[in-house]
Write a protein that holds these residues in place. Structure first.
Motif, mmCIF file in Angstrom:
data_model
loop_
_atom_site.group_PDB
_atom_site.id
_atom_site.type_symbol
_atom_site.label_atom_id
_atom_site.label_comp_id
_atom_site.label_asym_id
_atom_site.label_seq_id
_atom_site.Cartn_x
_atom_site.Cartn_y
_atom_site.Cartn_z
ATOM 1 N N ALA A 55 42.289 32.814 44.880
ATOM 2 C CA ALA A 55 42.322 33.339 46.238
ATOM 3 C C ALA A 55 43.132 34.637 46.307
ATOM 4 O O ALA A 55 43.047 35.360 47.296
ATOM 5 C CB ALA A 55 42.903 32.304 47.197
ATOM 6 N N ARG A 56 43.933 34.910 45.263
ATOM 7 C CA ARG A 56 44.720 36.152 45.216
ATOM 8 C C ARG A 56 44.062 37.193 44.316
ATOM 9 O O ARG A 56 43.957 38.365 44.677
ATOM 10 C CB ARG A 56 46.140 35.871 44.708
ATOM 11 N N PHE A 57 43.621 36.788 43.133
ATOM 12 C CA PHE A 57 42.908 37.697 42.232
ATOM 13 C C PHE A 57 41.471 37.211 42.095
ATOM 14 O O PHE A 57 41.168 36.054 42.378
ATOM 15 C CB PHE A 57 43.580 37.774 40.855
ATOM 16 N N SER A 58 40.576 38.110 41.713
ATOM 17 C CA SER A 58 39.154 37.752 41.692
ATOM 18 C C SER A 58 38.621 37.696 40.261
ATOM 19 O O SER A 58 38.920 38.558 39.438
ATOM 20 C CB SER A 58 38.336 38.739 42.519
ATOM 21 N N LYS A 97 39.043 28.211 49.530
ATOM 22 C CA LYS A 97 40.483 28.041 49.332
ATOM 23 C C LYS A 97 41.268 29.056 50.150
ATOM 24 O O LYS A 97 42.376 28.767 50.626
ATOM 25 C CB LYS A 97 40.828 28.166 47.841
ATOM 26 N N GLY A 98 40.708 30.248 50.332
ATOM 27 C CA GLY A 98 41.354 31.220 51.209
ATOM 28 C C GLY A 98 41.449 30.697 52.626
ATOM 29 O O GLY A 98 42.455 30.907 53.327
ATOM 30 N N VAL A 152 51.065 25.123 50.822
ATOM 31 C CA VAL A 152 49.882 25.145 49.960
ATOM 32 C C VAL A 152 50.288 25.622 48.573
ATOM 33 O O VAL A 152 51.062 26.586 48.433
ATOM 34 C CB VAL A 152 48.766 26.034 50.562
ATOM 35 N N VAL A 153 49.827 24.918 47.551
ATOM 36 C CA VAL A 153 50.060 25.339 46.174
ATOM 37 C C VAL A 153 48.783 25.945 45.618
ATOM 38 O O VAL A 153 47.680 25.525 45.960
ATOM 39 C CB VAL A 153 50.541 24.180 45.271
ATOM 40 N N ALA A 154 48.940 26.951 44.762
ATOM 41 C CA ALA A 154 47.791 27.675 44.217
ATOM 42 C C ALA A 154 47.899 27.715 42.692
ATOM 43 O O ALA A 154 48.533 28.610 42.133
ATOM 44 C CB ALA A 154 47.743 29.083 44.796
ATOM 45 N N PRO A 155 47.313 26.728 42.006
ATOM 46 C CA PRO A 155 47.371 26.716 40.549
ATOM 47 C C PRO A 155 46.557 27.847 39.927
ATOM 48 O O PRO A 155 45.540 28.287 40.486
ATOM 49 C CB PRO A 155 46.764 25.354 40.172
ATOM 50 N N ILE A 194 52.606 28.731 47.469
ATOM 51 C CA ILE A 194 53.362 28.754 46.208
ATOM 52 C C ILE A 194 52.363 28.785 45.059
ATOM 53 O O ILE A 194 51.657 27.808 44.799
ATOM 54 C CB ILE A 194 54.280 27.522 46.090
ATOM 55 N N GLU A 195 52.267 29.927 44.406
ATOM 56 C CA GLU A 195 51.356 30.035 43.260
ATOM 57 C C GLU A 195 52.049 29.456 42.027
ATOM 58 O O GLU A 195 53.211 29.755 41.741
ATOM 59 C CB GLU A 195 50.942 31.476 43.022
#
Length: 252
Positions: free
Chosen positions: A147-150, A161-162, A184-187, A244-245
């Motif tokens: 959701a942060r990088f593509s 997820k975004g 929200v956690v972002a693995p 939190i990534e």
């Protein structure tokens, strides 16, 4: 004083399994849901009980919103019979799957499957569970580094997820009156059986992803589960509405 209770969707395998076990290690009783593999779910229950906590497994298809009322009725009965209460303290919206498909190839059925499992399902499950959540508890939603990088091929999954990440902020705002924290956690990429275990088993893929990560490796399930468990404790009592990534520093 009775133990806190956490509900983890998709807790029979992969990241959900490790989340459930780490919650137990924090002294939290656990309810996991499984889609179809009851045997795997029972193995997780056995491991949680070995850590000295109570645990049960309930069947749930998070894409079938029409089944949620029946599930919650079963949950309430199980809570009373197994834990002597009718409420949970923590909800971890983990259940789901990843699908690789370029945007030009995504059909409506696939779009709807991803929408239901990653956004619509967690949205309405959370909504329906609120009256069965104690004040002062917490919700952990699960997003993705994507959701942060593509990365081409993951656009539909990442878009859902975004939406979850935006929803998290609104849930945190609206549930603040009940002192329910929502994060929200972002693995990043993790060695699990997701997508046929490609991150775990494809050495070239594993090495490439590791090369994009500041800490020089891909993630393991325990890298994620321990953070989710932390968010479900009083040590994280002032963390709210945060993304939190957990990626080891991927594509910084």
């Amino acid at each position: 004083m009775s133990n806190k209770i956490a509900l983890v969707t998709g807790g029979s395998r992969g990241l959900g399994r490790d989340m459930a076990i780490n919650l137990a290690k924090k002294g939290i009783d656990v309810i996991i849901t499984y889609h179809s593999n009851q045997e795997a779910a029972n193995e997780v229950i056995t491991e949680i009980e070995a850590n000295g906590q109570k645990a049960i497994a309930l069947q749930l298809d998070v894409t079938q919103i029409s089944s949620f009322d029946t599930f919650i009725s079963s949950l309430k009965n199980s809570l009373k019979s197994s834990f002597g209460t009718d409420k949970i303290d923590y909800l971890v919206n983990n259940g789901g799957f990843i699908h690789f498909s370029p945007l030009k190839d995504v059909n409506e059925n696939l779009f709807d499957e991803l929408l239901n499992v990653h956004f619509k399902g967690p949205f309405f499950l959370t909504q329906k569970l609120l009256e069965n959540m104690n004040n002062g508890g917490g919700i952990v939603n699960v997003s993705t580094g994507l959701a942060r990088f593509s990365k081409p091929g993951f656009g539909t999954y990442a878009a859902m997820k975004g939406a979850v990440e935006t929803l998290t902020k609104y849930q945190a705002t609206e549930l603040g009156a009940k002192h329910i924290r929502v994060n929200v956690v972002a693995p990043g990429p993790i060695e699990t059986d997701v997508m046929g275990g490609v991150v775990r088993d494809n050495k070239d893929m594993n090495a490439h992803l590791a090369s994009e990560t500041a800490l020089g490796r891909v993630g393991l399930p325990d890298d994620i589960g321990s953070v989710v468990a932390f968010l479900c404790t009083d040590d994280a009592k002032w963390i709210n509405g945060q993304r939190i990534e957990i990626s080891g520093g991927m594509i910084l």
